[in-house]
Design a protein around this motif. Structure first.
Motif, PDB file in Angstrom:
ATOM      1  N   HIS A   1      48.135  32.013  13.007  1.00 47.88           N
ATOM      2  CA  HIS A   1      47.852  33.330  13.579  1.00 47.88           C
ATOM      3  C   HIS A   1      47.484  33.273  15.061  1.00 47.88           C
ATOM      4  CE1 HIS A   1      48.008  35.549   9.733  1.00 47.88           C
ATOM      5  NE2 HIS A   1      47.603  34.392   9.219  1.00 47.88           N
ATOM      6  N   GLU A   2      47.677  32.077  15.621  1.00 49.21           N
ATOM      7  CA  GLU A   2      47.460  31.892  17.056  1.00 49.21           C
ATOM      8  C   GLU A   2      46.079  32.405  17.497  1.00 49.21           C
ATOM      9  OE1 GLU A   2      50.657  33.454  19.355  1.00 49.21           O
ATOM     10  OE2 GLU A   2      52.189  32.436  18.178  1.00 49.21           O
ATOM     11  N   LEU A   3      45.062  31.967  16.768  1.00 50.20           N
ATOM     12  CA  LEU A   3      43.697  32.330  17.160  1.00 50.20           C
ATOM     13  C   LEU A   3      43.358  31.684  18.499  1.00 50.20           C
ATOM     14  CD1 LEU A   3      43.573  33.161  14.142  1.00 50.20           C
ATOM     15  CD2 LEU A   3      41.246  32.244  14.099  1.00 50.20           C
ATOM     16  N   THR A   4      42.561  32.377  19.267  1.00 56.03           N
ATOM     17  CA  THR A   4      42.091  31.784  20.522  1.00 56.03           C
ATOM     18  C   THR A   4      41.084  30.678  20.201  1.00 56.03           C
ATOM     19  OG1 THR A   4      40.226  33.317  20.754  1.00 56.03           O
ATOM     20  CG2 THR A   4      42.348  34.002  21.681  1.00 56.03           C
ATOM     21  N   MET A   5      40.855  29.795  21.172  1.00 58.43           N
ATOM     22  CA  MET A   5      39.895  28.724  20.951  1.00 58.43           C
ATOM     23  C   MET A   5      38.489  29.276  20.772  1.00 58.43           C
ATOM     24  SD  MET A   5      41.716  26.166  20.598  1.00 58.43           S
ATOM     25  CE  MET A   5      40.308  25.138  20.232  1.00 58.43           C
ATOM     26  N   ALA A   6      38.189  30.391  21.440  1.00 61.31           N
ATOM     27  CA  ALA A   6      36.877  31.013  21.245  1.00 61.31           C
ATOM     28  C   ALA A   6      36.702  31.454  19.797  1.00 61.31           C
ATOM     29  CB  ALA A   6      36.715  32.199  22.185  1.00 61.31           C
TER      30      ALA A   6
END
Length: 369
Positions: A62-67
């Motif tokens: 889901h291409e989550l951000t690193m944050a």
């Protein structure tokens, strides 16, 4: 920065994968972390750590951000701690030997946060050497390494802290970890100032959670700004939601410590004033006593000098009188014509000398008394 979808293999349970994907797809902005934590929470109550792989796989798909990845990993690591789940160990790392980068990074996040939550400074510092070699540019890894070094009073702690908060991908979770490390770094002379500076950065980014105000209260207490410290800790207590009993107790203990420190500070100031006043009175009394003693000695010396001078003058007067008497008597002796007159004159001289010595002895004895 987003996660590469091809970086991580899919989880083992396809049905679980589908259910999680559906929930994440329906989640609105800012809700994906909450969905992940809620979905994986039951797994952290078991002995298995497979939820870490599920988390990294979902982050990749889901291409989550690193944050988002860091926040989810931290929240789930906290839940795992509360449930008493085991720490990740060597076998878990060996299973991912040569595996996907994100799998190993998420495992490092979880492992590091578990060590941080249990204050395992030495273990975290030891593990962070390996993680820095593999993930050296990652802000949270740098923050975890800084936490271990600061808590261990290592000389590298401050450098790692500055490197972490200056990292291009530093986020609120990274800054929280760094601020937690500063909280333990009481060996730093400017510890409180650094904590306030970092808390200002967190507040500027909108990260206004209860822990920020809790740490600020601690820093303000160390600086002696007790009223501000009470305001901050009261704000932290007000922001804390239900169910966080252990954290609530920490906040209340900090409040009690602020009040107690303020009272002790007031007592110390009052005692300092009393001691100062007493010391001033004693010093003034001693100065007066010393001045009186010195005056008495000066007057005594003056008396001695005066009496000595008078004694010398009196003795000189007696000698002058004697000299005059002897000279006069000698003239009488010279002018005497008969032996009887000369004998009488000599007797007169003898009587005069005896009288002189008697007066001289009287004068010296009287002055001595």
């Amino acid at each position: 920065m987003s996660v590469d979808p091809a970086a991580v293999p899919r989880p083992r349970d396809p049905q679980d994968d589908v259910a999680l994907d559906r929930r994440l797809a329906d989640a609105g902005p800012g809700q994906r972390v909450a969905v992940l934590v809620e979905h994986l929470a039951p797994r952290v109550a078991t002995a298995s750590l497979d939820w870490i792989g599920v988390l990294s796989a979902a982050a990749a798909r889901h291409e989550l951000t690193m944050a988002e990845v860091r926040t989810a990993a931290t929240d789930l690591a906290w839940l795992a701690r509360e449930h008493g789940q085991r720490f990740p160990g060597g076998a878990d790392w060996d299973a991912l030997q040569g595996g996907a980068y994100l799998d190993r990074l998420v495992l490092a996040y979880v492992h590091g946060q578990r060590l941080r939550f249990d204050f395992k400074f030495e273990s975290l510092q030891s593990r962070s050497h390996h993680w820095l070699a593999e993930f050296g540019g990652d802000a949270l890894i740098l923050g975890l390494a800084a936490f271990g070094a600061l808590g261990s009073r290592s000389g590298r702690g401050l450098d790692l802290y500055r490197e972490a908060i200056a990292s291009p991908d530093a986020d609120s979770k990274t800054r929280h970890v760094c601020m937690h490390g500063l909280w333990f770094a009481d060996h730093l002379p400017d510890q409180a100032e650094l904590m306030l500076e970092l808390s200002n950065q967190l507040m500027a980014t909108g990260a206004l959670d209860a822990n920020v105000f809790f740490r600020r209260a601690s820093a303000l207490r160390k600086l002696g700004r007790f009223e501000q410290a009470l305001d901050e800790v009261d704000r932290a207590i007000a922001m804390l939601g239900p169910g966080h009993n252990a954290v609530h107790q920490d906040y209340v203990r900090e409040r009690e410590l602020i009040v107690l420190t303020r009272q002790l500070h007031g007592y110390a100031q009052e005692l300092t004033r009393e001691v100062g006043a007493t010391a001033a009175e004693q010093a003034e009394r001693r100065v007066k006593e010393a001045s009186a003693a010195l005056t008495e000695k000066v007057e005594s010396a003056q008396r001695v000098v005066t009496e000595g001078t008078l004694k010398v003058v009196e003795i000189l007067g007696l000698f002058v009188t004697l000299a005059g008497f002897v000279i006069g008597s000698g003239a009488v002796v010279v002018k005497a014509g008969t032996f009887g007159e000369r004998a009488a004159a000599m007797g007169l001289v003898l009587v005069g000398c005896l009288l002189f010595f008697g007066l001289l002895r009287f004068v010296t004895n009287f002055r001595r008394r």
